[in-house]
Design a protein around this motif. Structure first.
Motif, PDB file in Angstrom:
ATOM      1  N   GLU A  37      -9.050 116.966  43.777  1.00 55.91           N
ATOM      2  CA  GLU A  37      -9.639 116.212  44.886  1.00 55.91           C
ATOM      3  C   GLU A  37      -9.507 116.971  46.209  1.00 55.91           C
ATOM      4  O   GLU A  37     -10.339 116.817  47.105  1.00 55.91           O
ATOM      5  N   LEU A  38      -8.465 117.784  46.303  1.00 54.89           N
ATOM      6  CA  LEU A  38      -8.239 118.576  47.515  1.00 54.89           C
ATOM      7  C   LEU A  38      -9.015 119.892  47.504  1.00 54.89           C
ATOM      8  O   LEU A  38      -8.889 120.695  48.430  1.00 54.89           O
ATOM      9  N   GLY A  39      -9.774 120.136  46.459  1.00 47.73           N
ATOM     10  CA  GLY A  39     -10.639 121.311  46.426  1.00 47.73           C
ATOM     11  C   GLY A  39     -10.072 122.531  45.737  1.00 47.73           C
ATOM     12  O   GLY A  39     -10.680 123.610  45.777  1.00 47.73           O
ATOM     13  N   PHE A  40      -8.924 122.400  45.071  1.00 48.76           N
ATOM     14  CA  PHE A  40      -8.350 123.555  44.365  1.00 48.76           C
ATOM     15  C   PHE A  40      -9.240 123.937  43.187  1.00 48.76           C
ATOM     16  O   PHE A  40      -9.595 123.103  42.359  1.00 48.76           O
ATOM     17  N   THR A  41      -9.589 125.212  43.093  1.00 49.45           N
ATOM     18  CA  THR A  41     -10.508 125.675  42.045  1.00 49.45           C
ATOM     19  C   THR A  41      -9.855 126.561  40.983  1.00 49.45           C
ATOM     20  O   THR A  41     -10.525 127.011  40.046  1.00 49.45           O
ATOM     21  N   GLY A  42      -8.553 126.814  41.139  1.00 51.74           N
ATOM     22  CA  GLY A  42      -7.850 127.603  40.140  1.00 51.74           C
ATOM     23  C   GLY A  42      -7.537 126.778  38.905  1.00 51.74           C
ATOM     24  O   GLY A  42      -8.045 125.674  38.715  1.00 51.74           O
ATOM     25  N   SER A  43      -6.668 127.291  38.051  1.00 47.78           N
ATOM     26  CA  SER A  43      -6.302 126.608  36.807  1.00 47.78           C
ATOM     27  C   SER A  43      -5.237 125.546  37.060  1.00 47.78           C
ATOM     28  O   SER A  43      -4.315 125.749  37.870  1.00 47.78           O
ATOM     29  N   VAL A  44      -5.360 124.433  36.356  1.00 55.40           N
ATOM     30  CA  VAL A  44      -4.358 123.356  36.402  1.00 55.40           C
ATOM     31  C   VAL A  44      -3.988 123.007  34.972  1.00 55.40           C
ATOM     32  O   VAL A  44      -4.863 122.665  34.162  1.00 55.40           O
ATOM     33  N   THR A  45      -2.701 123.082  34.659  1.00 52.45           N
ATOM     34  CA  THR A  45      -2.218 122.724  33.322  1.00 52.45           C
ATOM     35  C   THR A  45      -1.150 121.650  33.445  1.00 52.45           C
ATOM     36  O   THR A  45      -0.178 121.799  34.197  1.00 52.45           O
ATOM     37  N   LEU A  46      -1.341 120.572  32.709  1.00 53.47           N
ATOM     38  CA  LEU A  46      -0.409 119.438  32.676  1.00 53.47           C
ATOM     39  C   LEU A  46       0.218 119.409  31.287  1.00 53.47           C
ATOM     40  O   LEU A  46      -0.497 119.388  30.280  1.00 53.47           O
ATOM     41  N   ILE A  47       1.549 119.382  31.226  1.00 49.07           N
ATOM     42  CA  ILE A  47       2.262 119.494  29.953  1.00 49.07           C
ATOM     43  C   ILE A  47       3.083 118.228  29.706  1.00 49.07           C
ATOM     44  O   ILE A  47       3.915 117.843  30.538  1.00 49.07           O
ATOM     45  N   GLY A  48       2.858 117.589  28.557  1.00 47.17           N
ATOM     46  CA  GLY A  48       3.606 116.385  28.204  1.00 47.17           C
ATOM     47  C   GLY A  48       4.251 116.502  26.835  1.00 47.17           C
ATOM     48  O   GLY A  48       3.638 117.033  25.894  1.00 47.17           O
ATOM     49  N   GLU A  49       5.466 115.997  26.705  1.00 43.32           N
ATOM     50  CA  GLU A  49       6.178 116.047  25.420  1.00 43.32           C
ATOM     51  C   GLU A  49       5.609 115.073  24.403  1.00 43.32           C
ATOM     52  O   GLU A  49       5.647 115.320  23.201  1.00 43.32           O
ATOM     53  N   GLU A  50       5.105 113.939  24.870  1.00 41.24           N
ATOM     54  CA  GLU A  50       4.629 112.917  23.944  1.00 41.24           C
ATOM     55  C   GLU A  50       3.255 113.289  23.389  1.00 41.24           C
ATOM     56  O   GLU A  50       2.465 113.971  24.042  1.00 41.24           O
ATOM     57  N   VAL A  51       2.968 112.788  22.187  1.00 38.91           N
ATOM     58  CA  VAL A  51       1.710 113.140  21.528  1.00 38.91           C
ATOM     59  C   VAL A  51       0.527 112.387  22.132  1.00 38.91           C
ATOM     60  O   VAL A  51      -0.624 112.789  21.951  1.00 38.91           O
ATOM     61  N   HIS A  52       0.807 111.303  22.852  1.00 36.27           N
ATOM     62  CA  HIS A  52      -0.269 110.507  23.440  1.00 36.27           C
ATOM     63  C   HIS A  52      -0.792 111.170  24.714  1.00 36.27           C
ATOM     64  O   HIS A  52      -0.087 111.931  25.381  1.00 36.27           O
ATOM     65  N   LEU A  53      -2.023 110.839  25.054  1.00 38.33           N
ATOM     66  CA  LEU A  53      -2.498 111.156  26.388  1.00 38.33           C
ATOM     67  C   LEU A  53      -1.613 110.427  27.398  1.00 38.33           C
ATOM     68  O   LEU A  53      -1.014 109.395  27.072  1.00 38.33           O
ATOM     69  N   PRO A  54      -1.489 110.938  28.604  1.00 39.26           N
ATOM     70  CA  PRO A  54      -0.641 110.277  29.611  1.00 39.26           C
ATOM     71  C   PRO A  54      -0.996 108.792  29.743  1.00 39.26           C
ATOM     72  O   PRO A  54      -2.179 108.428  29.793  1.00 39.26           O
ATOM     73  N   TYR A  55       0.044 107.943  29.791  1.00 39.67           N
ATOM     74  CA  TYR A  55      -0.188 106.499  29.827  1.00 39.67           C
ATOM     75  C   TYR A  55       0.716 105.808  30.848  1.00 39.67           C
ATOM     76  O   TYR A  55       1.721 106.362  31.293  1.00 39.67           O
ATOM     77  N   GLU A  56       0.320 104.575  31.196  1.00 37.27           N
ATOM     78  CA  GLU A  56       1.077 103.767  32.151  1.00 37.27           C
ATOM     79  C   GLU A  56       2.323 103.199  31.473  1.00 37.27           C
ATOM     80  O   GLU A  56       2.243 102.652  30.369  1.00 37.27           O
ATOM     81  N   ARG A  57       3.469 103.285  32.150  1.00 36.57           N
ATOM     82  CA  ARG A  57       4.699 102.736  31.577  1.00 36.57           C
ATOM     83  C   ARG A  57       4.991 101.282  31.962  1.00 36.57           C
ATOM     84  O   ARG A  57       5.589 100.556  31.156  1.00 36.57           O
ATOM     85  N   PRO A  58       4.629 100.809  33.171  1.00 39.83           N
ATOM     86  CA  PRO A  58       4.963  99.415  33.513  1.00 39.83           C
ATOM     87  C   PRO A  58       4.518  98.375  32.485  1.00 39.83           C
ATOM     88  O   PRO A  58       5.273  97.419  32.226  1.00 39.83           O
TER      89      PRO A  58
END
Length: 411
Positions: free
Chosen positions: A23-44
Motif C-alpha cells: 500500500e505504501l508503494g514498495f515494489t521489491g519482493s515481500v515474503t511472509l513466513i508462517g509455521e502453521e499449514v493454514h493461510l494466516p487467520y484471525e485468532r480472536p
C-alpha cells in the motif's frame, strides 16, 4: 538487485505489515513466513464464535490466496525458520532454502503459557492458541461434559462462556481473590462474575491448586482447601509468553519480549519486531516499556513497522485498547489501568458503566467500560482520544452522563 522484505510470523502483525508495504508503494519482493499449514487467520474468534457455532468452522483467514497473489506477496505456510545470519542478512528455512533480506520483521507472536503443577495429569491440561487446539476443545465442549478452566483472565472467561453455551458444565478456578484482578476495576469484574454465575459457571477464587491427578478418562484437581474438582478436560487460560527463541538465538536484546524502540527497531537496525512478541516504550506514558497482546496492537505495529522498514521515522502513538465479549456484554479497556490511582464512575444505564482512571495529577490515563452490545464503544473511543491528548478533565464532567465526552476534547 531489488530489495527483499522478509517477515517471520504470519499472524495479524505480519500480515498487516506485508500488505502495508504494498500500500505504501514498495515494489521489491515481500515474503511472509508462517509455521502453521493454514493461510494466516484471525485468532480472536478461536475463543468465541469458532467454539460456539454449530458447524465445525475452518480458520477465518486474514486474506485469501488470491489476495496474496494479487499483491505479489509470497506467503510460505508450514515453514519453520531455523536461524538468522545477521552479518550475511540471511534467513534459513526448514525446507533447506535460505532467503536474503534487506529488512527483516519478527512478528513471531506468543505461546500459550503452560501450568506447572504436581501430579500425573498435567499432560491432560490443554491450551488454546492455534486452530488445532480449537478442534480438540470443540470435541469436549458438549452437553454433559465437565470442563475445568484454570485462569480468570479474559481468555479463561471467554472459554468458560463458550463451553457453557455449548452445554458443558464449567468450573473456573482463579488463584487470585477475584477474576480480572489485573485487567479491570472491581465493580466491572463483579458484573462479569455475576453474568457468569447467572449462566451456570461455578467460580472458585482465592484457592491455589495443589495437583492434577489422572483418573482414567477424567482429571482430579486437588485444591488447597481440600476440595476436589473432577473434570473431563482441563483448560489452562493463564496468559502467554512471547516467542523470542529465534531472536535470542541470533543475539537480539530481550526484555519481556524482543526489545524494540518506539519505532519498532530491535538492537539490530536492519531487524524490526512487532505484535505480541515484543516489548516497546509508550510515549503517551513517558516511555514506560510494555508488551501488549491484542488484535489492535498487532494491527498498529504491522502498519508502523512497514513504514519504518521503508525509511520513515515514525514513533508509536497509539493508546492501548482491548475488548472482550462476555455473553451479551462487551468489555472494553483503553489505556493502562495500573497507571491510575483513583476512579471516576459514569453510569450509562442498565448494565452499562464506565470507570475512568486518573493519576495523581488528575490526568486521564485509562478507561474501562462494560455494557450490552455497543453501549460503551463510543465513550471508550472518546476516552482513548482524551488519553492520547494527556487531558485532565474535571471529575464532575467525567461522572455526569449528560456531559458529552466529545465536548471535553474540544476543551
Amino acid at each position: 538487485m531489488s530489495e527483499h522484505m522478509v517477515i517471520i510470523g504470519a499472524g495479524e502483525a505480519g500480515c498487516r505489515a506485508a500488505f502495508a508495504l504494498r500500500e505504501l508503494g514498495f515494489t521489491g519482493s515481500v515474503t511472509l513466513i508462517g509455521e502453521e499449514v493454514h493461510l494466516p487467520y484471525e485468532r480472536p474468534p478461536l475463543s468465541k464464535d469458532a467454539l460456539t457455532g454449530e458447524a465445525a468452522p475452518g480458520p477465518k483467514t486474514i486474506a485469501t490466496a488470491a489476495r496474496f497473489e494479487a499483491s505479489a506477496i509470497t506467503c510460505l505456510t508450514g515453514i519453520k525458520v531455523q536461524g538468522i545470519d545477521r552479518m550475511a542478512r540471511q534467513v534459513y528455512l526448514s525446507d533447506g532454502r535460505s532467503l536474503a533480506y534487506h529488512r527483516l520483521l519478527l512478528a513471531t507472536g506468543a505461546h500459550a503459557r503452560r501450568i506447572a503443577l504436581p501430579g500425573d495429569a498435567v499432560h491432560h491440561c490443554v491450551t488454546l492458541r492455534r486452530f488445532e487446539d480449537l478442534e480438540r476443545l470443540r470435541s469436549h465442549f458438549r452437553p454433559g461434559a465437565k470442563i475445568a478452566i484454570i485462569g480468570g483472565g479474559f481468555i479463561g472467561l471467554e472459554l468458560a462462556a463458550s463451553a457453557i453455551q455449548r452445554g458443558a458444565g464449567v468450573t473456573l478456578i482463579e488463584v487470585q481473590q477475584r477474576i480480572l484482578s489485573r485487567g479491570v476495576p472491581e465493580e466491572i469484574a463483579r458484573m462479569v462474575e455475576a453474568r457468569h454465575l447467572a449462566a451456570g459457571v461455578q467460580l472458585v477464587c482465592g484457592i491455589p491448586i495443589l495437583s492434577l491427578q489422572d483418573r482414567g478418562r477424567q482429571v482430579v484437581l486437588r485444591l488447597a482447601n481440600g476440595q476436589e474438582i473432577v473434570a473431563d478436560l482441563v483448560v489452562a487460560g493463564v496468559g502467554a509468553v512471547p516467542a523470542t527463541e529465534l531472536a535470542e538465538a541470533t543475539g537480539l536484546a530481550i526484555e519481556n519480549g524482543i526489545a524494540v524502540d518506539a519505532r519498532l527497531r530491535t538492537s539490530d537496525p536492519s531487524i524490526f519486531a512487532g505484535g505480541d512478541c515484543c516489548s516497546f516504550p509508550l510515549p503517551v506514558y513517558d516511555n514506560r516499556r510494555v508488551r501488549l497482546e491484542s488484535w489492535r496492537n498487532a494491527q498498529d505495529h504491522g502498519a508502523l513497522a512497514a513504514r519504518n522498514m521503508l525509511g520513515a521515522d515514525d514513533a508509536i502513538s497509539a493508546v492501548p485498547w482491548f475488548w472482550s465479549d462476555q455473553y451479551d456484554l462487551s468489555l472494553q479497556v483503553a489505556g493502562l489501568v495500573d497507571q491510575g490511582c483513583s476512579l471516576v464512575r459514569r453510569d450509562l444505564g442498565p448494565n452499562a458503566v464506565l470507570q475512568f482512571h486518573l493519576d495523581e495529577s488528575g490526568r486521564l490515563v485509562a478507561a474501562s467500560g462494560i455494557g450490552p452490545g455497543n453501549a460503551v464503544a463510543r465513550d471508550i473511543r472518546l476516552a482513548e482520544m482524551l488519553i492520547a491528548r494527556r487531558a485532565r478533565p474535571s471529575v464532575d464532567a467525567l461522572s455526569t452522563p449528560k456531559v458529552n465526552l466529545k465536548s471535553l476534547l474540544a476543551a
